[in-house]
Design an enzyme around this catalytic site. Structure first.
Site, PDB file in Angstrom:
ATOM      1  N   HIS A  30     -36.979 -27.947  28.138  1.00 42.38           N
ATOM      2  CA  HIS A  30     -36.980 -26.753  27.482  1.00 42.38           C
ATOM      3  C   HIS A  30     -36.589 -25.864  25.993  1.00 42.38           C
ATOM      4  CE1 HIS A  30     -36.715 -21.829  28.785  1.00 42.38           C
ATOM      5  NE2 HIS A  30     -35.659 -21.687  28.575  1.00 42.38           N
ATOM      6  N   HIS A  42     -34.371 -18.198  24.211  1.00 43.46           N
ATOM      7  CA  HIS A  42     -35.728 -18.943  24.413  1.00 43.46           C
ATOM      8  C   HIS A  42     -36.330 -17.401  25.429  1.00 43.46           C
ATOM      9  CE1 HIS A  42     -32.608 -19.183  28.290  1.00 43.46           C
ATOM     10  NE2 HIS A  42     -31.617 -18.828  27.413  1.00 43.46           N
ATOM     11  N   CYS A 152     -42.010 -21.753  26.868  1.00 50.32           N
ATOM     12  CA  CYS A 152     -41.210 -21.361  25.997  1.00 50.32           C
ATOM     13  C   CYS A 152     -41.122 -22.591  25.252  1.00 50.32           C
ATOM     14  CB  CYS A 152     -39.857 -22.446  27.112  1.00 50.32           C
ATOM     15  SG  CYS A 152     -40.025 -23.771  26.973  1.00 50.32           S
TER      16      CYS A 152
END
Length: 264
Positions: A30, A42, A152
């Protein structure tokens, strides 16, 4: 940071850094942008998302918002919306290890880091511009989440470079997506080459070479289907469909040999 690892400590972070943490037993990472004051912006799958219709949809879990039985005393619970969120560094890491994504690496270093989603040949913009983009997208969104085309890592790379893939038929900037596709693709493309090598090691080396070549060609720093898009225009252009790629016209001017950005 070394050749095999981009691991860093918290004290070395500065606003504008692209950071990431591995999830699900190192299957997927991530990514986000550190903006200072122990805060990370994010892009998550919260809100709208597009699945693949395959078992690969389990990767969406890694980009979901962190869930805990105990509320974080620092983070404000996000409202349902466009998926760009602000979290404290602890919530972003979710118990994982902190890594920093590398920019402007050499081709040799890029190939040496065989795992995608850790570095790029592209050059980062100044840190203050990176932080501005991340904060703007926190308020305005980054489109619909898609594990292959708009995830992401794509978000973090856009914040760092301002580059956006504008060909809807192709993968996004994500090195992770290129790796997921590149492995099976390398096996398929290298199959005809088995006629030139019956040795098991030779076949393995051929598959690795094809995989590395596909990753290299798909990197955001080399692709021709990307354009520098101002963050203030990004949301409007995506919403209205005015961001698109056309075939380059024949011209004696070398700079016109790349895709052109059209606006309406």
């Amino acid at each position: 940071m070394g050749l095999l690892s981009n691991r860093v400590d918290r004290q070395s972070l500065k606003p504008g850094d692209h950071i990431y943490s591995w999830r699900a037993a190192y299957i997927y990472a991530h990514h986000g942008i550190y903006v200072g004051d122990d805060t990370v912006i994010h892009f998550t799958r919260r809100g709208q998302e597009v699945g693949t219709g395959t078992v690969l949809d389990v990767l969406l879990i890694s980009s979901g918002p962190t869930r805990s039985h105990l509320p974080c005393p620092t983070c404000t619970p996000p409202d349902e919306g466009h998926g760009v969120v602000s979290s404290c560094l602890n919530c972003f890491l979710a118990g994982g290890v902190l890594y920093r994504f590398e920019y402007a690496v050499t081709p040799a270093l890029f190939i040496a880091k065989a795992r995608g989603g850790t570095c790029t040949l592209a050059v980062s913009d100044p840190d203050e511009i990176v932080v501005h983009r991340a904060k703007y997208l926190l308020d305005n969104g980054f489109g619909c989440y898609n594990v292959f085309k708009n995830n992401c890592e794509d978000f973090a790379i856009y914040c760092k470079t301002g580059l956006l893939v504008v060909d809807e038929g192709r993968l996004g900037q994500s090195g992770q997506a290129a790796s997921i596709i590149g492995g099976p693709l390398a096996a398929v493309l290298s199959t005809p080459l088995r006629l030139f090598s019956t040795n098991l090691y030779g076949m393995a080396a051929t598959a690795v070479a094809v995989y590395c070549a596909s990753r290299y060609a798909a990197d955001i720093g080399l692709r021709r289907d990307v354009m520098k898009v101002p963050v203030e225009d990004l949301t409007r252009r995506l919403a209205t469909g005015s961001l698109q790629v056309v075939e380059p016209q024949i011209s004696v001017t070398p700079s016109l040999g790349s895709p052109q950005l059209l606006t309406q």
